[in-house]
Write an enzyme that holds these catalytic residues in place. Structure first.
Site, PDB file in Angstrom:
ATOM      1  N   HIS A 100     -11.601 -14.232  -1.899  1.00  0.00           N
ATOM      2  CA  HIS A 100     -12.279 -12.941  -1.920  1.00  0.00           C
ATOM      3  C   HIS A 100     -13.669 -13.066  -2.542  1.00  0.00           C
ATOM      4  O   HIS A 100     -14.599 -12.360  -2.150  1.00  0.00           O
ATOM      5  CB  HIS A 100     -11.475 -11.904  -2.717  1.00  0.00           C
ATOM      6  CG  HIS A 100     -10.222 -11.454  -2.038  1.00  0.00           C
ATOM      7  ND1 HIS A 100      -9.054 -12.163  -2.099  1.00  0.00           N
ATOM      8  CD2 HIS A 100      -9.974 -10.364  -1.271  1.00  0.00           C
ATOM      9  CE1 HIS A 100      -8.123 -11.527  -1.413  1.00  0.00           C
ATOM     10  NE2 HIS A 100      -8.649 -10.439  -0.891  1.00  0.00           N
TER      11      HIS A 100
ATOM     12  N   ARG B  20       0.819  -1.216   0.000  1.00  0.00           N
ATOM     13  CA  ARG B  20       0.000   0.000   0.000  1.00  0.00           C
ATOM     14  C   ARG B  20       0.853   1.267   0.000  1.00  0.00           C
ATOM     15  O   ARG B  20       0.470   2.264  -0.600  1.00  0.00           O
ATOM     16  CB  ARG B  20      -0.925   0.023   1.224  1.00  0.00           C
ATOM     17  CG  ARG B  20      -1.675  -1.261   1.510  1.00  0.00           C
ATOM     18  CD  ARG B  20      -2.566  -1.711   0.383  1.00  0.00           C
ATOM     19  NE  ARG B  20      -3.357  -2.869   0.795  1.00  0.00           N
ATOM     20  CZ  ARG B  20      -3.973  -3.694  -0.050  1.00  0.00           C
ATOM     21  NH1 ARG B  20      -3.880  -3.499  -1.355  1.00  0.00           N
ATOM     22  NH2 ARG B  20      -4.690  -4.709   0.410  1.00  0.00           N
TER      23      ARG B  20
ATOM     24  N   ASP C 259      -8.796 -14.067   8.411  1.00  0.00           N
ATOM     25  CA  ASP C 259      -8.725 -13.272   7.188  1.00  0.00           C
ATOM     26  C   ASP C 259      -9.949 -12.353   7.183  1.00  0.00           C
ATOM     27  O   ASP C 259     -10.862 -12.514   8.013  1.00  0.00           O
ATOM     28  CB  ASP C 259      -8.691 -14.180   5.963  1.00  0.00           C
ATOM     29  CG  ASP C 259      -8.014 -13.519   4.756  1.00  0.00           C
ATOM     30  OD1 ASP C 259      -7.877 -12.273   4.770  1.00  0.00           O
ATOM     31  OD2 ASP C 259      -7.645 -14.235   3.814  1.00  0.00           O
TER      32      ASP C 259
ATOM     33  N   ARG D 265       3.336 -14.293  -4.910  1.00  0.00           N
ATOM     34  CA  ARG D 265       3.295 -13.662  -3.577  1.00  0.00           C
ATOM     35  C   ARG D 265       3.967 -14.587  -2.560  1.00  0.00           C
ATOM     36  O   ARG D 265       4.459 -14.114  -1.536  1.00  0.00           O
ATOM     37  CB  ARG D 265       1.846 -13.393  -3.156  1.00  0.00           C
ATOM     38  CG  ARG D 265       1.148 -12.302  -3.945  1.00  0.00           C
ATOM     39  CD  ARG D 265      -0.345 -12.288  -3.611  1.00  0.00           C
ATOM     40  NE  ARG D 265      -0.600 -11.935  -2.218  1.00  0.00           N
ATOM     41  CZ  ARG D 265      -1.773 -12.120  -1.616  1.00  0.00           C
ATOM     42  NH1 ARG D 265      -2.797 -12.708  -2.275  1.00  0.00           N
ATOM     43  NH2 ARG D 265      -1.943 -11.755  -0.369  1.00  0.00           N
TER      44      ARG D 265
ATOM     45  N   LYS E 142       0.628 -15.682   6.831  1.00  0.00           N
ATOM     46  CA  LYS E 142      -0.671 -15.946   6.215  1.00  0.00           C
ATOM     47  C   LYS E 142      -0.490 -16.854   4.993  1.00  0.00           C
ATOM     48  O   LYS E 142       0.588 -16.857   4.394  1.00  0.00           O
ATOM     49  CB  LYS E 142      -1.366 -14.634   5.842  1.00  0.00           C
ATOM     50  CG  LYS E 142      -0.647 -13.774   4.795  1.00  0.00           C
ATOM     51  CD  LYS E 142      -1.363 -12.444   4.594  1.00  0.00           C
ATOM     52  CE  LYS E 142      -0.774 -11.663   3.440  1.00  0.00           C
ATOM     53  NZ  LYS E 142      -1.375 -10.322   3.309  1.00  0.00           N
ATOM     54  N   HIS E 143      -1.443 -17.704   4.661  1.00  0.00           N
ATOM     55  CA  HIS E 143      -2.821 -17.815   5.147  1.00  0.00           C
ATOM     56  C   HIS E 143      -3.022 -19.259   5.572  1.00  0.00           C
ATOM     57  O   HIS E 143      -3.222 -20.130   4.727  1.00  0.00           O
ATOM     58  CB  HIS E 143      -3.826 -17.483   4.054  1.00  0.00           C
ATOM     59  CG  HIS E 143      -3.567 -16.196   3.309  1.00  0.00           C
ATOM     60  ND1 HIS E 143      -2.610 -16.066   2.315  1.00  0.00           N
ATOM     61  CD2 HIS E 143      -4.161 -14.983   3.416  1.00  0.00           C
ATOM     62  CE1 HIS E 143      -2.651 -14.829   1.827  1.00  0.00           C
ATOM     63  NE2 HIS E 143      -3.580 -14.150   2.476  1.00  0.00           N
TER      64      HIS E 143
END
Length: 409
Positions: A263, A155, A334, A220, A250-251
């Site tokens: 998601h 971010r 999550d 990732r 994670k995860h």
């Protein structure tokens, strides 16, 4: 006369001999007196010692106990939630700075943490001021959270206003095979997160990239080799900790083997226990009691026998992660506003079930006020005991204290 002399001499000798015991008797009297005086002095000393003992000292109360005893039920419940700031505002307005509405909402919900996204982050001065204000307006020092993995999910790193080092992705850094390269990435990210007021990073990705059709993990993850992924995830977490930033593995129980994006819907891993132990769970065993683990919305039907998301499964959260793997840090769900949860569960039920499963913190319920009130009500009606609440809140606050987030007198 001559006869008297021997007699007188004998008498004098007899008198002289008799004087010796008298003298001896005379010298024993002071000796007895001295012994008595010594005894008296000893007795006097004993009395004096008894009367001059220091007064009983009162033990200072444990500062954590003082804090816990000062918190209301609602303030304790708030510690069980991390949410985006917009989620606790009636207006839903995008947050980039402190407002009266946000300050009031922080007092009402006493959130354990606030997560910020790209739309909350404009430039260095703005985000530093916002994070400082979020901390100042919170009843208990909160986690200030962000997803900063390096790579596409960054971010701050992807915001040109910050001019920060960027990384292609985790796998590209780990391809060197040198954990120090990954640790340096963690150090770099930890340093700038700390500088701008963040204290909890939802990274590293500890998944193993085993399914080439996985739409959400891929590079990732550090590697498709579980041992390499474990080493690199631990190195990244260590780099963050050097700057006082909490790491989140994670995860769990592993999102890398799925071919769904949680998601938008429930993800499923069809691996059995032996396969999971030999691959997916290995990196998570590197997490320490100074780290967090995030539970994924991934079903394990070959292990649990049903399609319950791991986030809501006591068998996975408590049975496997806590008891089998021995993890003693914080367990965070999550995001609970993801399709894998909202398609089948309401906010209140999902929060209650996640906490029942053994999660410590519920991240971003779809409806924060409803989930918050559901937990308050669950304490009131006995679904959860106050002893359970106190134990969970104490674990969270102790974790914050260990990381310097919460400072007690």
């Amino acid at each position: 006369m001559r006869k008297l002399i021997p007699f007188l001499l004998a008498l004098l000798l007899l008198t002289g001999c008799a004087a010796t015991p008298v003298a001896t008797t005379a010298t024993t009297i002071p000796s007895t007196t001295a012994q008595s005086e010594t005894t008296m002095m000893t007795e006097t000393t004993t009395v004096t010692e008894e009367t001059t003992l220091p007064p009983e000292t009162t033990v200072a109360p444990d500062p954590m106990d003082v804090l816990m005893n000062s918190m209301t039920l609602e303030q304790k419940v708030g510690q069980l939630f991390i949410a985006a700031p917009e989620q606790i505002l009636d207006s839903g307005a995008t947050v980039t700075g402190m407002t009266d509405e946000l300050a009031e909402a922080l007092k009402i919900y006493s959130l354990g943490g606030i997560i910020l996204f790209a739309h909350n982050i404009q430039d260095p001065d703005q985000i530093t001021a916002l994070n400082s204000a979020l901390t100042a307006q919170s009843v208990v020092s909160p986690f200030i959270c962000v997803d900063e993995e390096g790579g596409l999910v960054a971010r701050l790193g992807r915001n040109s206003a910050f001019n920060l080092p960027t990384y292609e992705n985790a796998a590209a850094v780990a391809v060197s095979g040198d954990p120090e390269d990954v640790r340096n990435m963690g150090r770099t990210i930890g340093a700038y997160l700390d500088r701008y007021g963040f204290n909890l990073d939802f990274a590293p990705v500890a998944d193993v990239n085993t399914n080439p059709n996985n739409p959400i993990i891929g590079t990732r993850a550090f590697s498709s080799d579980p041992e390499v992924a474990a080493t690199m995830a631990a190195a990244f977490a260590a780099g963050l900790r050097e700057h006082g930033v909490c790491a989140t593995y994670k995860h769990f129980p592993g999102h890398g083997d799925t071919n769904q994006d949680s998601h938008s819907g429930l993800a499923v891993s069809w691996r059995n226990r032996e396969q999971q132990e030999a691959c997916e769970w290995i990196p998570f065993q590197e997490a320490t009691n100074m780290d967090c683990v995030m539970i994924a919305h991934v079903a394990l039907p070959e292990i649990t026998g049903d399609m319950t998301p791991s986030t809501l499964s006591r068998e996975v959260v408590t049975g496997i992660l806590r008891e089998e793997l021995g993890f003693r840090g914080l367990i965070i769900t999550d995001a609970m506003n993801m399709g894998a949860i909202t398609d089948s569960y309401g906010s209140s039920d999902a929060a209650i079930t996640a906490l029942t499963a053994g999660c410590d913190i519920v991240l971003m319920p779809n409806n924060v006020p409803a989930a918050f009130q559901a937990v308050v009500d669950a304490i009131g009606n006995g679904t959860f005991s106050e002893e359970w609440l106190d134990a969970t809140v104490r674990r969270i606050l102790t974790f914050k204290q260990a990381h310097g987030i919460l400072v007690l007198p």
